[in-house]
Motif scaffolding. Sequence first.
Motif, PDB file in Angstrom:
ATOM      1  N   UNK A   3       0.837  -1.194   0.000  1.00  0.00           N
ATOM      2  CA  UNK A   3       0.000   0.000   0.000  1.00  0.00           C
ATOM      3  C   UNK A   3       0.868   1.240   0.000  1.00  0.00           C
ATOM      4  N   UNK A   4       0.251   2.361  -0.064  1.00  0.00           N
ATOM      5  CA  UNK A   4       0.975   3.634  -0.097  1.00  0.00           C
ATOM      6  C   UNK A   4       1.706   3.879   1.221  1.00  0.00           C
ATOM      7  N   UNK A   5       1.091   3.498   2.336  1.00  0.00           N
ATOM      8  CA  UNK A   5       1.730   3.739   3.633  1.00  0.00           C
ATOM      9  C   UNK A   5       2.976   2.867   3.819  1.00  0.00           C
ATOM     10  N   UNK A   6       2.932   1.618   3.369  1.00  0.00           N
ATOM     11  CA  UNK A   6       4.108   0.755   3.494  1.00  0.00           C
ATOM     12  C   UNK A   6       5.251   1.261   2.622  1.00  0.00           C
ATOM     13  N   UNK A   7       4.912   1.717   1.429  1.00  0.00           N
ATOM     14  CA  UNK A   7       5.912   2.257   0.523  1.00  0.00           C
ATOM     15  C   UNK A   7       6.549   3.518   1.106  1.00  0.00           C
ATOM     16  N   UNK A   8       5.759   4.358   1.751  1.00  0.00           N
ATOM     17  CA  UNK A   8       6.269   5.573   2.383  1.00  0.00           C
ATOM     18  C   UNK A   8       7.219   5.227   3.524  1.00  0.00           C
TER      19      UNK A   8
END
Length: 71
Positions: A3-8
């Motif tokens: 997800x976007x949060x894990x990538x961040x």
Amino acid sequence: MFGLSELAVVLVVVIVVLAVKKGPDLARSAGKSARILKAEKRAAAEPSAEGGAPRVVQGEVVPPDPDHPRP
């Protein structure tokens, strides 16, 4: 998958790791540059005793690399 949060989070960790490795070198380089600029500013502000001739400010001398001859 990601997800976007894990990538961040992964991106932040990579940036922190790189900053820890390169941080001291960048700070040292910035300090040297600031000292050189301050010396140049001081030399430009002082009147020269030789009647207007430029004053030489000593710096680091890097010996030539014998493996790479000059063209």
